[in-house]
Design an enzyme around this catalytic site. Sequence first.
Site, PDB file in Angstrom:
ATOM      1  N   LYS A 251       2.868 -18.782  39.618  1.00 51.63           N
ATOM      2  CA  LYS A 251       3.361 -17.962  40.724  1.00 51.63           C
ATOM      3  C   LYS A 251       2.503 -16.688  40.821  1.00 51.63           C
ATOM      4  O   LYS A 251       2.094 -16.275  41.907  1.00 51.63           O
ATOM      5  CB  LYS A 251       4.826 -17.618  40.433  1.00 51.63           C
ATOM      6  CG  LYS A 251       5.496 -16.770  41.471  1.00 51.63           C
ATOM      7  CD  LYS A 251       5.951 -17.585  42.667  1.00 51.63           C
ATOM      8  CE  LYS A 251       6.574 -16.650  43.696  1.00 51.63           C
ATOM      9  NZ  LYS A 251       6.554 -17.166  45.033  1.00 51.63           N
TER      10      LYS A 251
ATOM     11  N   HIS B 174      -1.618 -13.660  32.293  1.00 50.82           N
ATOM     12  CA  HIS B 174      -1.297 -13.442  33.712  1.00 50.82           C
ATOM     13  C   HIS B 174      -2.362 -12.686  34.476  1.00 50.82           C
ATOM     14  O   HIS B 174      -2.317 -12.634  35.705  1.00 50.82           O
ATOM     15  CB  HIS B 174       0.053 -12.715  33.830  1.00 50.82           C
ATOM     16  CG  HIS B 174       1.182 -13.592  33.428  1.00 50.82           C
ATOM     17  ND1 HIS B 174       1.646 -13.651  32.148  1.00 50.82           N
ATOM     18  CD2 HIS B 174       1.885 -14.502  34.140  1.00 50.82           C
ATOM     19  CE1 HIS B 174       2.612 -14.548  32.079  1.00 50.82           C
ATOM     20  NE2 HIS B 174       2.775 -15.080  33.266  1.00 50.82           N
TER      21      HIS B 174
ATOM     22  N   CYS C 234       3.507  -6.721  28.827  1.00 48.66           N
ATOM     23  CA  CYS C 234       3.270  -7.411  30.110  1.00 48.66           C
ATOM     24  C   CYS C 234       4.613  -7.869  30.665  1.00 48.66           C
ATOM     25  O   CYS C 234       5.328  -8.635  29.998  1.00 48.66           O
ATOM     26  CB  CYS C 234       2.346  -8.610  29.923  1.00 48.66           C
ATOM     27  SG  CYS C 234       2.328  -9.681  31.399  1.00 48.66           S
TER      28      CYS C 234
ATOM     29  N   CYS D  24      -3.114  -8.564  30.980  1.00 45.28           N
ATOM     30  CA  CYS D  24      -2.525  -9.614  30.149  1.00 45.28           C
ATOM     31  C   CYS D  24      -3.469 -10.822  30.128  1.00 45.28           C
ATOM     32  O   CYS D  24      -3.934 -11.242  31.192  1.00 45.28           O
ATOM     33  CB  CYS D  24      -1.169  -9.990  30.743  1.00 45.28           C
ATOM     34  SG  CYS D  24      -0.535 -11.566  30.167  1.00 45.28           S
TER      35      CYS D  24
ATOM     36  N   LYS E 259      -4.896 -22.157  35.681  1.00 45.87           N
ATOM     37  CA  LYS E 259      -3.481 -22.481  35.501  1.00 45.87           C
ATOM     38  C   LYS E 259      -2.736 -22.251  36.818  1.00 45.87           C
ATOM     39  O   LYS E 259      -2.941 -21.233  37.469  1.00 45.87           O
ATOM     40  CB  LYS E 259      -2.876 -21.583  34.423  1.00 45.87           C
ATOM     41  CG  LYS E 259      -1.414 -21.867  34.166  1.00 45.87           C
ATOM     42  CD  LYS E 259      -0.738 -20.799  33.307  1.00 45.87           C
ATOM     43  CE  LYS E 259       0.737 -21.128  33.139  1.00 45.87           C
ATOM     44  NZ  LYS E 259       1.573 -20.018  32.749  1.00 45.87           N
TER      45      LYS E 259
ATOM     46  N   HIS F 210       8.301 -24.198  40.328  1.00 51.95           N
ATOM     47  CA  HIS F 210       7.005 -24.685  40.787  1.00 51.95           C
ATOM     48  C   HIS F 210       6.653 -25.978  40.060  1.00 51.95           C
ATOM     49  O   HIS F 210       7.409 -26.452  39.202  1.00 51.95           O
ATOM     50  CB  HIS F 210       5.921 -23.615  40.691  1.00 51.95           C
ATOM     51  CG  HIS F 210       5.596 -23.159  39.299  1.00 51.95           C
ATOM     52  ND1 HIS F 210       5.011 -23.969  38.368  1.00 51.95           N
ATOM     53  CD2 HIS F 210       5.776 -21.962  38.692  1.00 51.95           C
ATOM     54  CE1 HIS F 210       4.829 -23.295  37.249  1.00 51.95           C
ATOM     55  NE2 HIS F 210       5.288 -22.074  37.415  1.00 51.95           N
TER      56      HIS F 210
ATOM     57  N   CYS G  26       4.995 -11.950  31.357  1.00 49.61           N
ATOM     58  CA  CYS G  26       5.407 -12.867  30.275  1.00 49.61           C
ATOM     59  C   CYS G  26       6.361 -12.190  29.315  1.00 49.61           C
ATOM     60  O   CYS G  26       6.737 -12.772  28.307  1.00 49.61           O
ATOM     61  CB  CYS G  26       4.211 -13.470  29.556  1.00 49.61           C
ATOM     62  SG  CYS G  26       2.964 -12.335  29.030  1.00 49.61           S
TER      63      CYS G  26
ATOM     64  N   HIS H  73       6.906 -26.448  36.287  1.00 46.66           N
ATOM     65  CA  HIS H  73       8.265 -26.645  35.766  1.00 46.66           C
ATOM     66  C   HIS H  73       8.663 -28.113  35.883  1.00 46.66           C
ATOM     67  O   HIS H  73       9.256 -28.684  34.963  1.00 46.66           O
ATOM     68  CB  HIS H  73       9.264 -25.779  36.545  1.00 46.66           C
ATOM     69  CG  HIS H  73       9.056 -24.301  36.376  1.00 46.66           C
ATOM     70  ND1 HIS H  73       9.115 -23.414  37.408  1.00 46.66           N
ATOM     71  CD2 HIS H  73       8.762 -23.561  35.282  1.00 46.66           C
ATOM     72  CE1 HIS H  73       8.893 -22.190  36.979  1.00 46.66           C
ATOM     73  NE2 HIS H  73       8.660 -22.259  35.674  1.00 46.66           N
TER      74      HIS H  73
HETATM   75  O1  ME8 Z   1       7.729 -19.008  29.837  1.00 45.81           O
HETATM   76  N1  ME8 Z   1       1.556 -26.250  33.997  1.00 45.81           N
HETATM   77  O2  ME8 Z   1       9.226 -19.313  31.583  1.00 45.81           O
HETATM   78  P1  ME8 Z   1       8.226 -19.825  32.728  1.00 45.81           P
HETATM   79  C1  ME8 Z   1       2.393 -26.725  33.057  1.00 45.81           C
HETATM   80  N2  ME8 Z   1      11.132 -18.186  30.269  1.00 45.81           N
HETATM   81  N3  ME8 Z   1       3.454 -26.047  32.577  1.00 45.81           N
HETATM   82  C2  ME8 Z   1       3.682 -24.837  33.072  1.00 45.81           C
HETATM   83  C3  ME8 Z   1       2.852 -24.264  34.076  1.00 45.81           C
HETATM   84  C4  ME8 Z   1       1.747 -25.037  34.537  1.00 45.81           C
HETATM   85  N4  ME8 Z   1       0.923 -24.618  35.466  1.00 45.81           N
HETATM   86  N5  ME8 Z   1       3.339 -23.044  34.362  1.00 45.81           N
HETATM   87  C5  ME8 Z   1       4.429 -22.858  33.571  1.00 45.81           C
HETATM   88  C6  ME8 Z   1       8.853 -18.930  30.331  1.00 45.81           C
HETATM   89  N6  ME8 Z   1       4.623 -23.928  32.801  1.00 45.81           N
HETATM   90  C7  ME8 Z   1      10.016 -18.483  29.474  1.00 45.81           C
HETATM   91  C8  ME8 Z   1      10.332 -19.573  28.468  1.00 45.81           C
HETATM   92  S1  ME8 Z   1      11.822 -20.611  26.509  1.00 45.81           S
HETATM   93  C9  ME8 Z   1      12.865 -19.996  25.358  1.00 45.81           C
HETATM   94  C10 ME8 Z   1      11.471 -19.242  27.549  1.00 45.81           C
HETATM   95  C11 ME8 Z   1       5.643 -24.099  31.750  1.00 45.81           C
HETATM   96  O3  ME8 Z   1       9.107 -20.035  33.906  1.00 45.81           O
HETATM   97  C12 ME8 Z   1       5.530 -22.998  30.700  1.00 45.81           C
HETATM   98  O4  ME8 Z   1       4.478 -23.268  29.807  1.00 45.81           O
HETATM   99  O5  ME8 Z   1       7.058 -18.929  32.840  1.00 45.81           O
HETATM  100  C13 ME8 Z   1       6.894 -23.030  30.076  1.00 45.81           C
HETATM  101  O6  ME8 Z   1       6.965 -23.971  29.039  1.00 45.81           O
HETATM  102  C14 ME8 Z   1       7.798 -23.436  31.240  1.00 45.81           C
HETATM  103  O7  ME8 Z   1       6.945 -23.942  32.275  1.00 45.81           O
HETATM  104  C15 ME8 Z   1       8.586 -22.257  31.792  1.00 45.81           C
HETATM  105  O8  ME8 Z   1       7.699 -21.226  32.173  1.00 45.81           O
END
Ligand code: ME8
Length: 530
Positions: free
Chosen positions: A301, A150, A129, A147, A298, A21, A132, A24
Amino acid sequence: MSDKKHYFITTAIDYANSKPHIGHAYEKVTADIIARYKRLKGYEVYFSTGTDEHSLNVMAKAKETGVDPKAYVDNIAVAFKDLCTQYKITITDFVQTSEVRHAKAVSEIFRRCFETGDIYKGTYEGWYCKSCESFYAQGELTEDNCCPTHKSKADLIKEDNYFLKITKYTDKLLKHIEDNPDFIQPETRRNEILAMLKSGFRDVSVSRPGLNWGIPLPVDHTQTVYVWFDALINYATAAGFATDEEKFKKYWPADAHIIGKDITKFHCIIWPIMLMSAGLALPKKVFGHGFLLNKGEKMSKTRGNIVDPVNIANVFGVDVIRYYFAANITNGSDGEFSEDSIILCYNTDLANDLGNLINRSLNMVEKYCGAKVPQYYETILDDKMKAIVEQAKQLHKVYGERMDVFNLSGSLDAAWDLISMANKLIEDEAPWNLQKNNKIHELETVLYILLEVIRLVSIVILPVMPDTASRIWAKLGVNYDEKTIIIDEELHFGKLAKGGAVAKGDPLFPRILDEKEAEKLKALKEKTLK
Ligand code: ME8
């Protein structure tokens, strides 16, 4: 291996339970701008991202779709790799946590922590949760046991786990954070972590029983490694830990982890303590960026308010979205994301300010100077010309200072200040009158200043809008190449060779027409991820 100074930067690795999304894309673009900047400063950059695959949600999704979890994550990893290609993210590595090299790294770090006596068996009773993949104390949940991140119901669980002795290392970690102000940035994140540590941080579970999707504990095959202990190690995997000793020696410790503010606890407390226990050096910096918001919430998904990064870049262009992220969202703070503000940003910053400056300046150089870079006569500068030249001479310093602290919007502000001054200079000096009054030296000097501003701006925007920068170079007739250009040599006023041929060509950012845009947006909204 080359002797060049090197820089190892990472993003978080994304959960492989659904397609990418826009959040990312935002994180990857932020890290990519820094990676490209470091290359321009002469570093050899190692830049990794990847997918976090051993989560419960992945298992559930694979089951739901009737495929094997490995086949499921491999498919999702392709979507994340495609996102990197589309957004021109210059990664040098992509770690999937289901890879063999990663299992080796995880097993080795687990073994080291276990042998140090920092991992022990116990019983966890509390909340979890799945979204996360986090353990929560009652007090951390919302009133209806959801959570805090979330807003979905947490599960109450009781199970045998292996625990990592966080408490043994908290004083050492506190001292490290206090002694190294750069370790956690920005300041707000640093203060949050300091407060968390000071209020007492419990030992954490590092395994889960009875799951058949994950890395088995080297010391107990009835358990798998807890997904966060597993995922954090991806950074060491990328650097070659447990598989390529020479590479690991070269790149470790990481110079910067770029992650979202929701996962700083893992990166600034649990990860450093895992490393301390395993006898490995700590990363030099963890930078916790903010969230992209939709009407103050925020984008995620789970909340169903996300935008598809692929479609939005198809509509506006990758460079535009990259610029929008960097210029409109202060790195480290949250920022609203909306199509309307992208249009506004495009129309004002790109079409009006930058696009117009280039168009008008090159038009005049074609008209008054035979499409050749004119002469520059320093002795005839008036106060207005002097002011802009002075500002241009400061650019290298100001830009560097801001980029070194990952202040991306500030670095662009430095360029846009110059652009505004240049557009104003055109109005004030009215080159068409200078021509009419036969003030040729003044005319040439003003046009030279304008071309120089455009050249300097093209270098500043290079890490942010690489395609736009090279289109500007073609217009200016400079033969720069992102792979070889050295910013410290080129970001100085006066380097544009006189007499070189320029070519106006097509406008860079034709102004968005409202009607056309409405149509595009409609198509975009229909395609937005459900
Ligand atoms: O947290 N705005 O994965 P993830 C900005 N697998 N950044 C965002 C965001 C948003 N709306 N939503 C998500 C995980 N992110 C773990 C990480 S690392 C060893 C393991 C950012 O897919 C989020 O903060 O939920 C994170 O840094 C990254 O996208 C992956 O999020």
